[in-house]
Design a protein around this motif. Structure first.
Motif, PDB file in Angstrom:
ATOM      1  N   ARG A 269      37.743  -4.573  93.253  1.00  0.00           N
ATOM      2  CA  ARG A 269      37.178  -3.257  92.952  1.00  0.00           C
ATOM      3  C   ARG A 269      35.727  -3.361  92.546  1.00  0.00           C
ATOM      4  NH1 ARG A 269      41.191   0.862  89.757  1.00  0.00           N
ATOM      5  NH2 ARG A 269      42.960   0.819  91.179  1.00  0.00           N
ATOM      6  N   ARG A 270      35.401  -4.369  91.754  1.00  0.00           N
ATOM      7  CA  ARG A 270      34.000  -4.528  91.323  1.00  0.00           C
ATOM      8  C   ARG A 270      33.102  -4.850  92.498  1.00  0.00           C
ATOM      9  NH1 ARG A 270      33.694  -7.578  85.425  1.00  0.00           N
ATOM     10  NH2 ARG A 270      34.828  -5.954  84.258  1.00  0.00           N
ATOM     11  N   GLU A 272      33.695  -4.066  95.558  1.00  0.00           N
ATOM     12  CA  GLU A 272      33.661  -2.854  96.376  1.00  0.00           C
ATOM     13  C   GLU A 272      32.643  -1.858  95.837  1.00  0.00           C
ATOM     14  OE1 GLU A 272      36.749   0.602  98.006  1.00  0.00           O
ATOM     15  OE2 GLU A 272      37.318  -0.720  96.353  1.00  0.00           O
ATOM     16  N   ARG A 273      32.626  -1.652  94.517  1.00  0.00           N
ATOM     17  CA  ARG A 273      31.675  -0.702  93.931  1.00  0.00           C
ATOM     18  C   ARG A 273      30.235  -1.138  94.178  1.00  0.00           C
ATOM     19  NH1 ARG A 273      35.547   0.071  89.660  1.00  0.00           N
ATOM     20  NH2 ARG A 273      34.639  -1.635  88.465  1.00  0.00           N
ATOM     21  N   ARG A 274      29.977  -2.443  94.118  1.00  0.00           N
ATOM     22  CA  ARG A 274      28.617  -2.922  94.373  1.00  0.00           C
ATOM     23  C   ARG A 274      28.249  -2.780  95.843  1.00  0.00           C
ATOM     24  NH1 ARG A 274      26.051  -5.969  90.508  1.00  0.00           N
ATOM     25  NH2 ARG A 274      27.237  -6.424  88.609  1.00  0.00           N
ATOM     26  N   SER A 277      27.887   1.087  96.778  1.00  0.00           N
ATOM     27  CA  SER A 277      27.267   1.892  95.722  1.00  0.00           C
ATOM     28  C   SER A 277      26.590   3.138  96.271  1.00  0.00           C
ATOM     29  CB  SER A 277      26.238   1.047  94.965  1.00  0.00           C
ATOM     30  OG  SER A 277      25.264   0.540  95.858  1.00  0.00           O
ATOM     31  N   GLN A 280      29.192   8.505  97.379  1.00  0.00           N
ATOM     32  CA  GLN A 280      29.520   9.412  96.290  1.00  0.00           C
ATOM     33  C   GLN A 280      30.937   9.918  96.511  1.00  0.00           C
ATOM     34  OE1 GLN A 280      27.617  10.059  93.628  1.00  0.00           O
ATOM     35  NE2 GLN A 280      26.058   8.654  94.393  1.00  0.00           N
ATOM     36  N   GLY A 283      35.996   8.458  93.086  1.00  0.00           N
ATOM     37  CA  GLY A 283      36.150   7.235  92.316  1.00  0.00           C
ATOM     38  C   GLY A 283      34.906   6.848  91.557  1.00  0.00           C
TER      39      GLY A 283
END
Length: 284
Positions: A269-270, A272-274, A277, A280, A283
Motif C-alpha cells: 500500500r505504501r 502504491e501510494r507513492r 500519488s 485523486q 483512498g
C-alpha cells in the motif's frame, strides 16, 4: 424608476448570498473522510483486546484457544531453541522466490494478452482455467510431476500468485484510454516505447491491486504446501505440533502467518501510494 432599478440588484445579490450560505451549511460529506493515522492497526488491536479479555475472564478454554500470554511464552521458547527462526527463514525464502516469479510471469502474460488479440487467444483461456481450479486440487498432480521437493512447493505458490496479478493488470491494460493509443500512433512511438510510456503506467493501478492480493495468496498457498510432506517451514512446525496436540505452537504459526501477511499488505500500500500519488481517489 432609477431608485427601483438600483434596489432590485441589491435584493438579488442578498438572496444569492443567502442561497450560497445555505448550501455551504447543508453540504454533506459523502466520502470516507481523512485517513486515520495507523488506522489499519485498530481492527487487529481490538481483536487482541477481546482475546485478552475473554482469556482473563476464563471464557476461553485453554484447550481450544490458549491465552495470549501462553502464546508469547511458547514463542519465546521456540526462539530460544532456534526452531522458530530456522523455520521462519525457510518460509520467507519460499514465499519471496514464489512471489517474485509469480508477479513477473503474471505481468508478462498480462502484457502479451492485453496488447495483442492473438496473445489473448493463446493466454487468457488457460489462465482462466487455472483460476477456476483450486490450488489444493492441483497439489496431487504436481506431486506426481515434480515430486515432493522444494520445486513443487515453489511451483504451486507461483501458479497461485500469478493469477491475481494477471487478472487485474490485464483488466487495467484494456481500460487504458484509446486516445493515448491514437496519440502514440500519431507521434510514431515504437512498440517498446508504447509499452514503457503508456501501457505500463496505465496498468499500474490494476497491477498494485493484483500485487496486494498476490502477497496474501502467497502466504495462503504457503500454509498449504508446507503441510504436504515438508521437512521445514512454519507449516511443517504446525503439522508437527498438530501430531502432538500442541495447540499453542499451532497458534504461534498462525500469528506469524497473519503478521507477515498484514505487513506485506501495508508495504505494498505504501509503495502504491507513492507510485500513484498523482491519482485523486477516495483512498487519498
Amino acid at each position: 424608476m432609477a431608485i427601483s432599478f438600483q434596489t432590485k440588484p441589491a435584493k438579488t445579490n442578498a438572496s444569492s448570498a443567502e442561497l450560497l450560505k445555505s448550501r455551504k451549511t447543508t453540504r454533506r460529506r459523502l466520502g470516507p473522510g481523512k485517513a486515520i493515522p495507523y488506522g489499519l492497526a485498530i481492527g487487529p488491536a481490538l481483536l487482541l483486546v477481546a482475546w485478552v479479555a475473554l482469556s482473563a475472564a476464563g471464557l476461553l478454554d485453554e484447550q481450544t484457544l490458549p491465552a495470549p500470554w501462553t502464546i508469547i511464552e511458547t514463542a519465546i521458547d521456540l526462539v530460544d531453541d532456534g526452531r522458530l527462526q530456522s523455520n521462519l527463514l525457510t518460509s520467507l525464502q519460499r514465499a519471496a522466490i514464489s512471489l517474485v516469479l509469480g508477479v513477473a510471469i503474471g505481468v508478462v502474460l498480462a502484457l502479451v494478452s492485453g496488447l495483442s488479440r492473438i496473445g489473448e487467444s493463446l493466454v487468457d483461456g488457460p489462465v482462466q482455467i487455472k483460476r477456476a481450479i483450486p490450488t489444493l486440487a492441483l497439489i496431487p498432480l504436481f506431486i506426481v510431476w515434480f515430486g515432493i521437493g522444494e520445486s513443487m512447493k515453489v511451483i504451486v505458490i507461483t501458479t497461485s500468485v500469478l493469477i491475481p496479478v494477471y487478472i487485474n493488470t490485464h483488466a487495467q491494460l484494456r481500460s487504458v484510454d484509446n486516445r493515448y493509443v491514437e496519440l502514440a500512433e500519431t507521434v510514431g512511438l515504437s512498440r517498446w516505447q508504447f509499452v514503457r510510456l503508456i501501457a505500463l503506467p496505465g496498468a499500474l493501478p490494476g497491477f498494485f491491486t493484483g500485487l496486494r492480493m498476490a502477497v496474501t495468496i502467497s502466504w495462503l498457498a504457503l500454509v498449504v504446501v508446507e503441510q504436504v510432506n515438508a521437512t521445514s517451514g512454519i507449516g511443517y512446525l504446525m503439522t508437527q505440533a498438530r501430531t502432538y496436540g500442541q495447540i499453542d505452537i499451532i497458534v504461534v504459526g498462525l500469528v506469524v502467518y497473519a503478521l507477515f501477511g498484514l505487513v506485506g499488505d501495508v508495504l505494498v500500500r505504501r509503495v502504491e501510494r507513492r507510485a500513484l500519488s498523482w491519482r485523486q481517489t477516495l483512498g487519498g
